[in-house]
Design an enzyme around this catalytic site. Structure first.
Site, PDB file in Angstrom:
ATOM      1  N   ASP A  47       0.869  -1.170   0.000  1.00 54.37           N
ATOM      2  CA  ASP A  47       0.000   0.000   0.000  1.00 54.37           C
ATOM      3  C   ASP A  47       0.903   1.215   0.000  1.00 54.37           C
ATOM      4  O   ASP A  47       2.031   1.158   0.493  1.00 54.37           O
ATOM      5  CB  ASP A  47      -0.939   0.026   1.203  1.00 54.37           C
ATOM      6  CG  ASP A  47      -2.238   0.755   0.877  1.00 54.37           C
ATOM      7  OD1 ASP A  47      -2.166   1.876   0.322  1.00 54.37           O
ATOM      8  OD2 ASP A  47      -3.311   0.202   1.147  1.00 54.37           O
ATOM      9  N   ASP A  77      -6.638  -3.978  -5.560  1.00 59.83           N
ATOM     10  CA  ASP A  77      -7.792  -3.313  -4.967  1.00 59.83           C
ATOM     11  C   ASP A  77      -7.510  -1.828  -5.166  1.00 59.83           C
ATOM     12  O   ASP A  77      -6.871  -1.183  -4.336  1.00 59.83           O
ATOM     13  CB  ASP A  77      -7.923  -3.687  -3.495  1.00 59.83           C
ATOM     14  CG  ASP A  77      -9.171  -3.100  -2.865  1.00 59.83           C
ATOM     15  OD1 ASP A  77     -10.106  -2.728  -3.604  1.00 59.83           O
ATOM     16  OD2 ASP A  77      -9.205  -3.007  -1.620  1.00 59.83           O
ATOM     17  N   CYS A 122     -14.423  -0.323  -5.080  1.00 57.10           N
ATOM     18  CA  CYS A 122     -15.705  -0.122  -4.392  1.00 57.10           C
ATOM     19  C   CYS A 122     -16.423   1.057  -5.052  1.00 57.10           C
ATOM     20  O   CYS A 122     -17.076   1.857  -4.405  1.00 57.10           O
ATOM     21  CB  CYS A 122     -15.524   0.079  -2.888  1.00 57.10           C
ATOM     22  SG  CYS A 122     -14.497   1.472  -2.441  1.00 57.10           S
TER      23      CYS A 122
END
Length: 183
Positions: free
Chosen positions: A11, A53, A106
């Site tokens: 990340d 993601d 998302c």
């Protein structure tokens, strides 16, 4: 993978990186390396499996966070879509032959979802979007948006609409790297 093999988790923001480390510890994962670098600079590797993601507008989370709606704007969507194209292409180039890439957001925005997957499928003839089998109610992929038709392979992507399962909105694509390539 039952603490076998090697798992690399990355990340690029400290806050999320810190949370990732805490989650790894609480799950008892011991075969992991955590990195904190920009995803599009993560190059020169060959992985069996990759999960992207992607950072996104988060429009699938509006039910729990109305501030997402207040922050929504087309300029932001376009900027995120550019980052997402970089991330999915970098990930694909880091896959071994026959490796699998899962791309997720998302977001409910086609520009961040189907358009990004279509970009990859159009650029690389060895990128194949595969059907995802999930025992959960889901919607079909969007095949055309604002006059732009997406690659036929996009039909295998999944859209999870918030109202269907009382969840957040989510998009998922499963892409396999086959043996021939075009650029």
């Amino acid at each position: 993978i039952e603490n076998k093999g090697l798992l690399i988790a990355n990340d690029f923001t400290y806050q999320r990186f810190h949370s990732l480390g805490l989650n790894v510890q609480s799950c008892g994962i011991t075969n992991i390396v955590l990195t904190e670098i920009l995803g599009h600079t993560f190059t020169g590797f060959q992985f069996d499996r990759i999960l992207v993601d992607a950072p996104c507008s988060g429009t699938g989370t509006i039910r729990k966070s109305l501030k997402t709606l207040l922050m929504w704007n087309m300029a932001g969507i376009r900027q995120l879509a550019g980052q997402q194209r970089q991330l999915i292409e970098t990930a694909f180039n880091n896959l071994k032959q026959n490796g699998v890439l899962v791309y997720s957001t998302c977001s409910n925005e086609p520009d961040e979802d189907e358009a990004v997957v279509s970009f990859l499928l159009e650029k690389y003839s060895n990128a194949v979007c595969e059907k995802i089998e999930m025992n959960i109610k889901h919607g079909s992929a969007i095949m055309e948006f604002e006059g732009k038709k997406y690659n036929e392979g996009v039909k295998h992507c999944l859209r999870l609409w918030p109202q269907d399962n009382d969840t957040e909105g989510f998009f998922v694509a499963k892409i396999r790297k086959k043996n021939c390539q075009k650029e």
